[in-house]
Structure formats: C-alpha cells, structure tokens
Design an enzyme around this catalytic site. Structure first.
Site, mmCIF file in Angstrom:
data_model
loop_
_atom_site.group_PDB
_atom_site.id
_atom_site.type_symbol
_atom_site.label_atom_id
_atom_site.label_comp_id
_atom_site.label_asym_id
_atom_site.label_seq_id
_atom_site.Cartn_x
_atom_site.Cartn_y
_atom_site.Cartn_z
ATOM 1 N N ASP A 147 0.869 -1.173 0.000
ATOM 2 C CA ASP A 147 0.000 0.000 0.000
ATOM 3 C C ASP A 147 0.911 1.229 0.000
ATOM 4 O OD1 ASP A 147 -2.150 1.672 -0.077
ATOM 5 O OD2 ASP A 147 -3.217 0.774 1.596
HETATM 6 C C1 NOJ Z 1 -3.925 4.038 -0.004
HETATM 7 C C2 NOJ Z 1 -5.145 3.157 0.119
HETATM 8 O O1 NOJ Z 1 -5.129 2.464 1.345
HETATM 9 C C3 NOJ Z 1 -5.282 2.170 -1.017
HETATM 10 O O2 NOJ Z 1 -6.500 1.511 -0.900
HETATM 11 C C4 NOJ Z 1 -5.161 2.874 -2.335
HETATM 12 O O3 NOJ Z 1 -5.335 1.961 -3.373
HETATM 13 C C5 NOJ Z 1 -3.805 3.544 -2.403
HETATM 14 N N1 NOJ Z 1 -3.697 4.529 -1.344
HETATM 15 C C6 NOJ Z 1 -3.545 4.221 -3.757
HETATM 16 O O4 NOJ Z 1 -4.363 5.316 -3.902
#
Ligand code: NOJ
Length: 751
Positions: free
Chosen positions: A284
């Site tokens: 993430d």
């Molecule tokens: C953080 C989020 O937790 C995740 O779900 C998302 O896909 C990413 N950022 C990218 O935007």
C-alpha cells in the site's frame, strides 16, 4: 459425446500449456537480459509526477523521478489518467529505455471511473451479483478507455465497525456474501479475457485484517486471532484468487504484531504458497517505509529487506526498493531469486494484459471520447443504484408517494447536493455531476415541491484531503423548514453524510447524523408527522430516534451519478425496493463492533434486566436493524419450512425448502436467506452463518417454493486442527428474510 468432450478438454489443456510455456519462455528470456537495476525498476511504482503532456517536471525531486523513468527504473505508475497522459509516459518507457518494457497504469477505480456507481457498501445491499459484476464491468470499460489497465479494487475487507470510514468501500460484515461479491467484482473488472482492450487487472486489497482496525480508527492495529483471520477475514481474498485476480495489495496495519507488508506468513505461506497465487503483490502507499514508525524496521534499507523477503513484489511510493534493493542483493540480504520471482510475476501480469504485443492498446482517443460517460453507462449505474436502496421503515404505507395533487416539502442540504452522492474514491467522477434528489423528484410533475435547506451540514468545498467543517451552531434556516413542513402534505428530509465524510482516514466516534441535522429532524417532526427520511450516507448510522418516531425511512447511501433518479423512482413506487443491509445498524455507537454472526458466550442474554448475563444495562444487545434486513412496498410471508432428511454424512446432502408468498399489493423481489448454526464444535461457533440466498420475484398473491441444498462444503470451517473441515454433530437451519429469522429445522451430520 463423452469422447468429444474429453477431446475438447485435452485440446484446451494443450493450448493453455503451450500458451503458458510461451509466456514462461518470453518472461525468462526477458529476465535474462535485464540488469539488476532494471529488475528492481520493475518493482518500483511512482505516483504520476507531472502533467505528462506538459513541459519537463520542475524541482530536483520530480526530475530525479523523470530520470528514473527514462532509465528503466519504473515498472508502474499510479494516478496517471487519460489517453494523452498515459501515452506520453508509455512512450518514454517503450521508446527511451534500454529494454522498452511497458508500464502498467494503476488507479483507484473503486465504484466507477467517470460514470459513478453506488459506493460498494451500497451495491452489496443489492445482493445482486450480476448487477455488481456489471457495475465493475462498466468501470473497467471506462477506465480502459482512459488509458488505464489496473484498478486497485475490489476492496474485500470484512468489517464490523461502522466507525471505520472505509466500510463504504467494502461489502459489509459477512464472509460468505463478501466472497461472492469479491468474485463478481473481479470478474467484472477482468472479464473473460484480460488481454482484451476493455478489461483491466483487478487488485484484492488490503491483505489482511485492515477492516479490523481497533476502535474503527483507520490504520490502527488489528488484533485478530488466527481463527477470525481464517474464518472471517480471509475467505473473500481466497475467493478473489479463485476468480483469477491478477494482483493483491497488502495493508497498513499489523497482523499478529507484524506489519502486513512485512508478513511472510500472509504473503508467502498463505497467498503464494497454500493458495498458489501467481500474480503479484503491491504494497500500500508507502507501507514499506511505514514499517519504521511501526517499530518493526530500523531504517529504509531494513524495511526494503523485510518487505522483499516477505513477498511484497512492488513498492508503491516509498522509493525504498529503487534506492536500497541493489545493495541488499549485492550484500546477500535479499537473494536474487526473490527479485527474479517478483519481477517474473509483474512481467507476467503485463504479459496477460497483452502490453508486450501493444503497449498503447488502451490509448485510443476515439474510444475515450465515445465511451466515457456514455448514455449506456449512465443507464447501467441507474439500474444498480435502484437495486441498492434499502427500505428501513414504512409505517401506514406512507410510501410510495402519491403522484398528484400533493404539496411536498423537501428539506436538507443534501437534497440539493449534486456532489455527495458521488461519494469518496470517486475516480475521475466530476464534482457536482450527480443527479440530486431534488432534480430526481422534479422529474415527477404532478406534485408541488417546496425546497428548504433547513441547515448547512458542512461549509465550503470538499475534496479527498479536506477535513470537513461541520456546522454545529447556525440554526437560521430552521424556521423556514418548519414553515414549509407545516404547509405540506408530506415532508421528505434528506439527511446524512457529506460525500467525503466516509472513506480513507474518515473514522468517526459518533454515528449520529452529523451537525445539527438530528435537531432539525426533530423540529420538523413537531409540525408535520408525515416525514419520509431519506438517508444519504456511507456507513451505518445511529438513527434510533428516527426509527422510533419517523414513519418512513429509506437508506439511499451514496448512489453515484444517477442517485436522484434512483431515489425518486423508489419514493414514487416506480421501483419497488428490494435491498437488504449487509452491515448491522447499531442502536448506538457503544454497541460497535456489532455483527450478526457473533458467539453466544457462556452467559447469553436477550434482556438487559439480568445483571449476570452478557448484556448492556442501558440498551438491548440486538442491533437496530440486523444484517440481511430490508423491506419492500409489498410483504412476504414465509411458511412450510421443510427438510428432506434429519441427518446426512459428508458425502450426502439435504434439501431445505420454504414457501414464500407475496401477501401485499405490489409485485416485488425478496432476497431469501439461508442460515445454519453449528451447535457445538472444536471451537465455539457463531449463532448463525449465512450459507446461501436466492432472489425471488413475486406478483401479488403469488407464492413460490424456494429450495437450498446443504452439503458438506457448506458446513466446513477452520477448526482447532487448523484445517477446513466439517465436524459431526447437531445443526440448525433457518430460512428467512433477514438474520433475525427464528424458525428452524434440525439435522445431524454423522460420521
Ligand atoms: C492508499 C489506500 O489504502 C489504497 O487503498 C489505495 O489503493 C492507495 N492509497 C492508492 O491510492
């Protein structure tokens, strides 16, 4: 015939083996030409760093990233959208780097790209797997027309805590339904052929336990035991693997005290080991680097070492792989085979997408113009929006509304709001582009509408990053709202949450209607009792007062581009609501986490009067509205529950049936639900577990027999032996219209 089928199967097998070995040969060949840095580059994902079609990026930081791209040190980019932008960056990767390996372009296409579907929690309330798949299909069609080939969806995190803002992105609290929805969404995004120009790679996230953040506070520690992990949290992830999902994303939280990003147990042992997943795992955002504040990694190099060894194949935005992995491999801290495996997986997904055949296949300007926001897509999202609405209460058949000669007061800032229904994680959904409730109602011309805002819920413009400025003091619009209500036959109050009040980082400790909305509702109710409360929100709310007083309540969530039309059609009865909740609604925030498949405890209680029982002294244990609950304008009666046998062994099955009759005046659809209870086991067992459901549509007066088959596969769970198995013993089986169903039959599973 048999021979023909066998021949066909053999041909399919041979073709797929040839394809697989072609793929393998291609990837191995490419891998053998790559330098270590080029390999590490494939494992690096950057956020879109400049207007791709504009001038060179400014500032040292941006310039360095641009150089990395030119040097083949970037494998993927996120948040770059639109054919021109994607083409410009792809051109650099393909034409200016040594090996010309195409980039894969990712974006959070969660519930639509530009044409916006209901938020996923709302969609799950439709229990309509075909419609949910279709919604993901529309999103994929638009996203692929905008140059994209990878979405960070579906989010398949089970959650039992409405305080957590990201419940809006999931399918609610149940692993059985959650698994089916995970499958439907993966199929919708990826289609039958990932190499087609209009399908995109999906990503099951967040692996794992992210939805169990303590106290519902986003990013917080998740303390789940192994059995909760296997029985409740992991099933939708496994379902996504079975559906052929191309990628996984790990999560910010810890699992068993270890950050998920650094968890070998999750990523290597379970996902890539036991489940045989052969796609790749992306971290993430920055989660590799976040292992330092977690107190798990000493420094950036250590974090990269842990993450790579644990099976995080691609680094989203912490730049640690690109900066540290070379040295880690050279010094032997990370074996080259780990890098080769990660890169092969990433190249494998690029291969499956067909990017090596045509890196610009998603870059068709004509298609972009024609497809995005098309009428057809708008119609598709209207259909799923109607199906997502849940009727929570309808006393004295206040709904549907009469179509003529009524004066209707429409009250609430959200009634005239074209933005909130687009919700959070809105892709490239255009601000203020949703059909508002007021617009939807205006398309019915037989009644007189009086609109009054009543109160501001929030002030100012909002976006993904703003903390909302909620109004707690200005009641200056109350009086006008009261006057309008007084002179009307019916009042429609549209209350709830602003579109960015749920989503990432949007945890709340209070589940009441935000700001002064509750007070306004009570004031209006004093002057006119014929109130229809329409809720526009992204999570279960505490609406106990409304449930006690307001005659009609409609849960309309954040329904996307066509919200107002869908709501108006339901309010006027042109669409008979059939949605059922997929998260329990609490009586108050103190009951949270609350979910239907809880355990009995040694001191079960249905009443708060007994002191020595597991109960609250101020409120019942039960939720205000349970999982599976939702009304219709018609009524359904259940009778004649039958079971074909009162015992079975693991090789047998039992048929359970019930008669469902439409006893009301409207044609309607009902989600008939099957639950079982395993009365005792090697581990304590939930009071009920959803094991099946069927949608029936009945004319007034019509009835149908609905059958379910119970076989051994439905009775398995992750037992004390750490295996998926059934255990002989006694079971109850229930069929009904929600998880509160009490009538059951008994059967035994025998050895
Ligand atoms: C953080 C989020 O937790 C995740 O779900 C998302 O896909 C990413 N950022 C990218 O935007």
């Amino acid at each position: 015939m048999r021979k023909l089928i066998t021949l066909l199967l053999i041909t399919v097998l041979i073709v797929s083996c040839v394809n697989n070995s072609e793929k393998e040969t291609f990837i191995n060949d490419l891998l053998s030409q790559m330098t270590l840095d080029e390999k590490i580059g494939q494992m690096n994902q950057y956020n879109g760093f400049w207007d791709a079609t504009g001038p060179m990026p400014e500032g040292e930081y941006q310039k360095a990233r641009y150089r990395d791209l030119k040097n083949g040190l970037v494998g993927s980019m996120l948040n770059v959208t639109g054919v021109d932008n994607v083409r410009a960056l792809q051109k650099i990767a393909v034409e200016e780097t040594r090996l010309g390996i195409p980039l894969i372009f990712a974006f959070d296409v969660i519930h639509g790209y530009e044409t916006i579907s209901p938020i996923p929690l709302a969609e799950s309330a439709s229990w309509d797997l075909e419609a949910i798949e279709k919604s993901a299909r529309v999103a994929a069609i638009e996203a692929s027309a905008a140059g994209l080939n990878w979405t960070f969806a579906p989010m398949v995190d089970i959650s039992r805590d409405a305080r957590w803002g990201r419940v809006m992105e999931g399918a609610g609290e149940d692993p059985f339904l959650g698994s089916l929805i995970a499958k439907a969404r993966v199929k919708g995004f990826q289609g039958d052929d990932l190499s087609a120009f209009n399908t995109i790679a999906a990503c099951a996230k967040h692996f794992a336990s992210y939805g169990f953040a303590e106290a519902g506070r986003d990013y917080n520690t998740a303390d789940t035991n192994e059995y909760t992990l296997f029985n409740t949290i992991l099933p939708p992830f496994k379902a996504a693997v079975d559906a052929g999902v191309s990628t996984f994303m790990n999560s910010f939280n810890t699992v068993d005290e270890i950050p998920a990003t650094g968890s070998t147990f999750l990523q290597r042992d379970i996902l890539k080991g036991e489940w045989g997943f052969n796609g790749f795992v992306v971290s993430d955002w920055g989660s590799i680097g976040e292992m330092i504040p977690h107190g798990y990694a000493r420094d950036g190099a250590h974090a990269a070492e842990i993450a790579a060894n644990a099976g995080s194949d691609m680094d989203m935005e912490s730049s640690l792989y690109v900066r540290k992995l070379n040295e880690l491999v050279t010094s032997g801290k990370v074996d080259i085979s780990i890098v080769d495996d990660a890169v092969s997986r990433i190249l494998g997904v690029k291969y499956d997408l067909g990017l090596f055949d045509d890196p610009y296949k998603y870059c068709n300007k004509e298609r972009e113009k024609e497809i995005i926001g098309s009428k057809e897509n708008q119609e598709a999202v209207l259909d799923i929006a109607r199906k997502s609405i849940v009727l929570l209460k309808n006393e004295n058949q206040l709904l549907p509304l009469k179509k003529n000669n009524q004066t209707i007061a429409v009250i609430g800032q959200l009634a005239n709001d074209k933005n909130s229904s687009i919700g959070n994680w809105r892709g490239r959904g255009i601000a203020n582009s949703a059909i508002s409730v007021l617009e939807g109602l205006k398309s019915y011309e037989g009644n007189k509408l009086i609109y009054k805002k009543g109160v501001d819920v929030y002030y100012g413009d909002t976006n993904f990053f703003t903390r909302l400025d909620i109004n707690y003091s200005d009641r200056s619009g109350f009086n006008q709202a009261r006057l309008a209500a007084k002179s009307s036959d019916v009042v429609i109050m549209v209350l709830g949450e602003e579109g960015f009040q749920t989503g990432e980082g949007r945890s709340r400790t209070n589940l009441l209607l935000p700001g002064l909305q509750q007070e306004l509702l009570e004031e209006v109710y004093k002057v006119n009792k014929n109130v229809v409360l329409v809720l526009v929100n992204g999570r279960p709310l505490n609406i106990s007062w409304a449930d006690e007083n307001i005659p009609a309540i409609v849960e309309a969530w954040q329904l996307g581009s066509q919200a107002g039309n869908a709501i108006a059609q339901v309010l006027y009865g042109d669409y008979n609501p059939s949605g059922k909740l997929t998260m329990s609604f609490p009586r108050n925030v103190g009951q949270v986490p609350i979910y239907y498949n809880y355990k009995n405890t040694g001191r079960p209680s249905k009443s708060q009067k007994t002191v020595t029982a597991s109960a609250y002294s101020d409120v019942e244990n039960s939720p205000l509205y349970p999982f599976g609950y939702g009304l219709s304008y018609t009524s359904f009666d259940y009778s004649d529950l039958k079971i074909s046998s009162d015992s079975m062994n693991v090789n047998q099955s039992i048929i359970v049936s019930v008669t469902v009759a439409n006893s009301g005046k409207y044609k309607g659809k009902e989600v008939v639900q099957l639950y079982t209870r395993d009365l005792y086991g090697s581990l304590t067992r939930p009071l009920k577990e959803l094991k099946g459901f069927k949608m029936v549509e009945l004319e007034p007066g019509e009835s149908k027999t609905v059958n379910f088959t119970i076989d051994n596969s439905l009775l398995k769970y992750y037992t004390v032996n750490k295996k998926w198995e059934s255990e002989s013993g006694d079971f109850n089986v229930y069929i009904g219209g929600d998880s509160n169903v009490e009538i059951f039959k008994k059967f035994k599973l025998i050895d």
